[in-house]
Design an enzyme around this catalytic site. Structure first.
Site, PDB file in Angstrom:
ATOM      1  N   ASP A 130       0.847  -1.195   0.000  1.00 22.15           N
ATOM      2  CA  ASP A 130       0.000   0.000   0.000  1.00 22.15           C
ATOM      3  C   ASP A 130       0.881   1.242   0.000  1.00 22.15           C
ATOM      4  O   ASP A 130       1.877   1.318   0.729  1.00 22.15           O
ATOM      5  CB  ASP A 130      -0.930  -0.007   1.225  1.00 22.15           C
TER       6      ASP A 130
ATOM      7  N   HIS B  47     -10.442  -5.068  -3.262  1.00 21.70           N
ATOM      8  CA  HIS B  47      -9.103  -5.335  -2.719  1.00 21.70           C
ATOM      9  C   HIS B  47      -9.238  -5.748  -1.272  1.00 21.70           C
ATOM     10  O   HIS B  47     -10.126  -5.281  -0.554  1.00 21.70           O
ATOM     11  CB  HIS B  47      -8.176  -4.114  -2.849  1.00 21.70           C
TER      12      HIS B  47
HETATM   13  P1  AMP Z   1      -9.756   1.486   0.401  1.00 23.81           P
HETATM   14  O1  AMP Z   1      -9.775   2.785   1.137  1.00 23.81           O
HETATM   15  O2  AMP Z   1     -10.166   0.283   1.184  1.00 23.81           O
HETATM   16  O3  AMP Z   1     -10.505   1.609  -0.927  1.00 23.81           O
HETATM   17  O4  AMP Z   1      -8.238   1.198   0.054  1.00 23.81           O
HETATM   18  C1  AMP Z   1      -7.578   1.734  -1.042  1.00 23.81           C
HETATM   19  C2  AMP Z   1      -6.115   1.669  -0.717  1.00 23.81           C
HETATM   20  O5  AMP Z   1      -5.387   1.866  -1.919  1.00 23.81           O
HETATM   21  C3  AMP Z   1      -5.640   2.732   0.276  1.00 23.81           C
HETATM   22  O6  AMP Z   1      -5.095   2.094   1.441  1.00 23.81           O
HETATM   23  C4  AMP Z   1      -4.587   3.496  -0.507  1.00 23.81           C
HETATM   24  O7  AMP Z   1      -3.500   3.926   0.280  1.00 23.81           O
HETATM   25  C5  AMP Z   1      -4.174   2.484  -1.558  1.00 23.81           C
HETATM   26  N1  AMP Z   1      -3.601   3.043  -2.767  1.00 23.81           N
HETATM   27  C6  AMP Z   1      -4.084   4.082  -3.510  1.00 23.81           C
HETATM   28  N2  AMP Z   1      -3.283   4.292  -4.571  1.00 23.81           N
HETATM   29  C7  AMP Z   1      -2.293   3.381  -4.514  1.00 23.81           C
HETATM   30  C8  AMP Z   1      -1.159   3.098  -5.327  1.00 23.81           C
HETATM   31  N3  AMP Z   1      -0.889   3.793  -6.430  1.00 23.81           N
HETATM   32  N4  AMP Z   1      -0.330   2.084  -4.948  1.00 23.81           N
HETATM   33  C9  AMP Z   1      -0.585   1.370  -3.829  1.00 23.81           C
HETATM   34  N5  AMP Z   1      -1.645   1.577  -3.025  1.00 23.81           N
HETATM   35  C10 AMP Z   1      -2.482   2.575  -3.357  1.00 23.81           C
END
Ligand code: AMP
Length: 119
Positions: free
Chosen positions: A35, A105
């Site tokens: 993440d 995810h």
């Molecule tokens: P959620 O809030 O459950 O939808 O989780 C989405 C997650 O995606 C968050 O923890 C973000 O930090 C993560 N995220 C967003 N963009 C990226 C990225 N480019 N690479 C890795 N993680 C990401």
């Protein structure tokens, strides 16, 4: 008339290597990567390559894929060193669930004591 192609989700772009990520596991069905904004010392996301927006939009035909995702989540947790200490798996669904990326995810969180109830 032909439908215009759907635009790729953020996580499809990561799978296609169009956006850089620290990938820790990949097979034909799922991808796991760290993440970008970790909420624990170890924070990995595991996603199906199929862009199911969220768990409540998964279909019964996704049953094998969802089982694979969970089994691989446990394998990935072990691979990143969390098996002995334990870890938490989280799936956020919709607004109140805290979902921010509309591509299913599962968060794998570990490396510290998790608290309950969650925030
Ligand atoms: P959620 O809030 O459950 O939808 O989780 C989405 C997650 O995606 C968050 O923890 C973000 O930090 C993560 N995220 C967003 N963009 C990226 C990225 N480019 N690479 C890795 N993680 C990401």
């Amino acid at each position: 008339m032909k439908e215009p192609p759907m635009s790729k989700t953020l996580f499809e772009k990561i799978a296609a290597r169009e956006i850089k990520a620290d990938i820790v596991y990949e097979d034909e069905l799922v991808l796991a990567f760290r993440d970008i904004n970790p909420q624990a010392p170890t924070h990995v996301l595991i996603v199906p390559k199929k862009p199911i927006p969220r768990i409540d939009q998964a279909a019964t035909t996704d049953q094998n894929l969802l089982g694979h995702l969970l089994l691989k989540a446990a394998e990935v947790a072990a691979k990143v060193g969390l098996q002995a200490s334990g870890y938490r798996l989280v799936i956020n669904n919709g607004r109140d669930g805290g979902e921010s990326v509309p591509h299913l995810h599962c968060h794998i969180l570990g490396g510290r004591q998790m608290t309950w109830p969650p925030g």
